[in-house]
Design an enzyme around this catalytic site. Structure first.
Site, PDB file in Angstrom:
ATOM      1  N   ARG A  48     -51.974  58.353   7.503  1.00 52.39           N
ATOM      2  CA  ARG A  48     -52.181  59.699   8.048  1.00 52.39           C
ATOM      3  C   ARG A  48     -51.602  60.724   7.066  1.00 52.39           C
ATOM      4  O   ARG A  48     -52.172  61.785   6.851  1.00 52.39           O
ATOM      5  CB  ARG A  48     -51.527  59.855   9.436  1.00 52.39           C
ATOM      6  CG  ARG A  48     -51.523  61.310   9.908  1.00 52.39           C
ATOM      7  CD  ARG A  48     -51.299  61.520  11.395  1.00 52.39           C
ATOM      8  NE  ARG A  48     -50.387  60.585  12.012  1.00 52.39           N
ATOM      9  CZ  ARG A  48     -49.059  60.586  11.856  1.00 52.39           C
ATOM     10  NH1 ARG A  48     -48.468  61.495  11.097  1.00 52.39           N
ATOM     11  NH2 ARG A  48     -48.313  59.688  12.464  1.00 52.39           N
ATOM     12  N   TYR A 100     -69.686  81.130  12.260  1.00 54.55           N
ATOM     13  CA  TYR A 100     -70.222  79.931  12.917  1.00 54.55           C
ATOM     14  C   TYR A 100     -69.737  79.899  14.381  1.00 54.55           C
ATOM     15  O   TYR A 100     -68.577  80.201  14.661  1.00 54.55           O
ATOM     16  CB  TYR A 100     -69.748  78.694  12.143  1.00 54.55           C
ATOM     17  CG  TYR A 100     -70.000  77.397  12.862  1.00 54.55           C
ATOM     18  CD1 TYR A 100     -71.287  77.029  13.252  1.00 54.55           C
ATOM     19  CD2 TYR A 100     -68.950  76.532  13.159  1.00 54.55           C
ATOM     20  CE1 TYR A 100     -71.518  75.847  13.923  1.00 54.55           C
ATOM     21  CE2 TYR A 100     -69.177  75.340  13.824  1.00 54.55           C
ATOM     22  CZ  TYR A 100     -70.465  75.007  14.209  1.00 54.55           C
ATOM     23  OH  TYR A 100     -70.687  73.830  14.881  1.00 54.55           O
ATOM     24  N   ASP A 172     -64.077  81.335   4.477  1.00 56.35           N
ATOM     25  CA  ASP A 172     -64.915  80.162   4.718  1.00 56.35           C
ATOM     26  C   ASP A 172     -66.036  80.200   3.685  1.00 56.35           C
ATOM     27  O   ASP A 172     -66.941  81.025   3.758  1.00 56.35           O
ATOM     28  CB  ASP A 172     -65.456  80.220   6.155  1.00 56.35           C
ATOM     29  CG  ASP A 172     -66.286  79.002   6.524  1.00 56.35           C
ATOM     30  OD1 ASP A 172     -66.860  78.376   5.612  1.00 56.35           O
ATOM     31  OD2 ASP A 172     -66.379  78.688   7.730  1.00 56.35           O
TER      32      ASP A 172
HETATM   33  O1  P1T Z   1     -68.976  71.014  11.557  1.00 54.09           O
HETATM   34  P1  P1T Z   1     -67.666  71.114  10.859  1.00 54.09           P
HETATM   35  O2  P1T Z   1     -67.557  70.264   9.618  1.00 54.09           O
HETATM   36  O3  P1T Z   1     -66.499  70.945  11.774  1.00 54.09           O
HETATM   37  O4  P1T Z   1     -67.585  72.621  10.275  1.00 54.09           O
HETATM   38  C1  P1T Z   1     -67.627  73.764  11.097  1.00 54.09           C
HETATM   39  C2  P1T Z   1     -68.203  74.927  10.340  1.00 54.09           C
HETATM   40  C3  P1T Z   1     -67.351  75.875   9.782  1.00 54.09           C
HETATM   41  N1  P1T Z   1     -67.822  76.917   9.064  1.00 54.09           N
HETATM   42  C4  P1T Z   1     -69.142  77.079   8.844  1.00 54.09           C
HETATM   43  C5  P1T Z   1     -69.632  78.240   8.053  1.00 54.09           C
HETATM   44  C6  P1T Z   1     -70.065  76.158   9.376  1.00 54.09           C
HETATM   45  O5  P1T Z   1     -71.369  76.344   9.145  1.00 54.09           O
HETATM   46  C7  P1T Z   1     -69.585  75.062  10.157  1.00 54.09           C
HETATM   47  C8  P1T Z   1     -70.502  74.094  10.794  1.00 54.09           C
HETATM   48  N2  P1T Z   1     -71.796  74.580  10.963  1.00 54.09           N
HETATM   49  C9  P1T Z   1     -72.845  73.906  11.533  1.00 54.09           C
HETATM   50  C10 P1T Z   1     -72.740  72.691  12.069  1.00 54.09           C
HETATM   51  C11 P1T Z   1     -74.131  74.641  11.543  1.00 54.09           C
HETATM   52  O6  P1T Z   1     -75.196  74.032  11.760  1.00 54.09           O
HETATM   53  O7  P1T Z   1     -74.090  75.853  11.301  1.00 54.09           O
END
Ligand code: P1T
Length: 381
Positions: A48, A100, A172
């Site tokens: 971990r 998102y 992001d």
């Molecule tokens: O899905 P995950 O790896 O947990 O990431 C989340 C996330 C964070 N920031 C952005 C800009 C993202 O697009 C996403 C995840 N987005 C999708 C699953 C989507 O289809 O937009």
């Protein structure tokens, strides 16, 4: 050795495995490590906390973003979650309003109840941001290009404001990837990725990443990574490293195909508007040009009449563009944000940012452009 980006994707932070010289990082499928005496180990105690395959990946993440420290998480959301854990009750975050849906949900449904206050604001005009800063503001969070409206936010400008006010700024960078945009170089403190998308690139791994320069900030994030434990396993870390090796060539083709499709759609008689930062009339086209190398493979569009049924028919008729959540893989995907990725944002809120019922989002893959255009032509009718 100083490397250019296209070399870093393959060699950045990597070394041949010390055990047998393996050129590819071995998958250290182990939870624990033998100790000759308590504390007598070779740098690894428990997976971990550390794992050699994950460490190789974390060094690659850092190298790609030109940062000093990289951290890998079991999802993009786990990476963002770790950033918010740096804060305390009473602290405030200013977030861009087009994020998102899962990010919005984490902020409002999970963290508001711990006494963290969020301001969701339009950052397309970056001069809006400073008036929201007060003594409690600890973090500015933004997505650029944003999901799904492809808004562009001026990272340099907001980083300057953040610095002046002693506030952290996190970006992001999922849509851009470090090939197109490197926020730490523009003044950001934290870069985050849903590595699930372009970094992995093959739609086979869910993962998140954080990259920072500051040692204290890194220590704090490692503490939370280890304490909460949302870490990826060695097999996924290996797959991510393999995906990263072709990031630069994939993104080049994503950009070429994205441009061709944006131009095709914008000239189509049934399309009302295409959202893509490469158009000279995109509100922040000049900022996109100054902070990105190219415009990426993501775009969104609405059809004339903004008709929900028509939009659903289009995504149902598409054949090469698979209707699915996610983005950034080699294969093209389509999405209907209002009912899929952004369904967790109330209708009234999402419509304010442009996520209307007929909005369709495309993740343009790296297939032959003629086939992709043909598919859109038949689906639009
Ligand atoms: O899905 P995950 O790896 O947990 O990431 C989340 C996330 C964070 N920031 C952005 C800009 C993202 O697009 C996403 C995840 N987005 C999708 C699953 C989507 O289809 O937009």
């Amino acid at each position: 050795m100083i490397m250019k980006f296209n070399t870093k994707t393959i060699h950045g932070g990597q070394e041949h495995d010390p055990a047998y010289g393996a050129v590819m990082p071995p998958i250290y499928q182990t939870t624990t490590y033998a100790q000759s005496t308590p504390g007598g180990h070779k740098g690894y105690e428990y997976s971990r906390t550390h794992n050699p395959t994950r460490n190789a990946l974390e060094k690659s993440f850092a190298s790609l973003e030109n940062g000093n420290f990289g951290l890998a998480f079991s999802s993009g959301m786990a990476a963002i979650d770790t950033v918010i854990k740096l804060l305390n009750p009473g602290d405030e975050i200013i977030s861009s309003n087009d994020v998102y849906g899962g990010t919005y949900r984490l902020f409002t449904k999970v963290y508001e109840k711990y006494g963290i206050k969020f301001h969701f604001i339009d950052m397309e005009d970056a001069t809006n941001v400073e008036s929201y800063i007060n003594d409690n503001t600890k973090l500015i969070w933004l997505e650029t290009p944003s999901n799904p409206m492809l808004n562009i936010i001026d990272i340099r400008y907001i980083a300057d404001i953040a610095k002046k006010n002693n506030v952290l700024i996190g970006v992001d960078n999922t849509f851009a990837t470090p090939y197109l945009q490197q926020p730490l170089n523009l003044g950001a403190d934290i870069v985050m990725h849903s590595a699930t998308k372009y970094l992995g690139g093959h739609s086979d791994v869910v993962m998140g990443a954080l990259i920072v320069n500051d040692t204290e900030l890194a220590k704090n994030l490692y503490f939370h990574q280890n304490s909460s434990g949302a870490v990826p396993g060695p097999q996924d870390s290996f797959l991510m490293l393999r995906g990263i090796k072709t990031l630069h060539v994939r993104i080049q083709r994503h950009c070429e195909n994205g441009k061709a499709i944006a131009e095709y759609l914008t000239n189509h008689s049934k399309i009302e508007k295409v959202y893509w930062p490469g158009f000279s009339d995109h509100p922040n086209h000049e900022i996109a040009k100054s902070q990105m190398k190219d415009f990426g493979g993501m775009l969104s569009f609405v059809t004339k009449g903004n008709n929900l049924e028509e939009a659903i028919k289009i995504v149902e008729r598409l054949k090469l563009f698979t209707l699915a959540e996610s983005l950034g893989g080699v294969e093209s995907l389509s999405g209907h944000p209002a009912s899929m990725t952004h369904a967790s944002i109330p209708k009234e809120e999402r419509e304010k940012t442009g996520v209307v019922d007929s909005l369709i989002r495309l993740s343009v893959g790296i297939e032959d452009i003629d086939d992709l255009l043909e598919d859109l032509k038949q689906a639009l009718g």
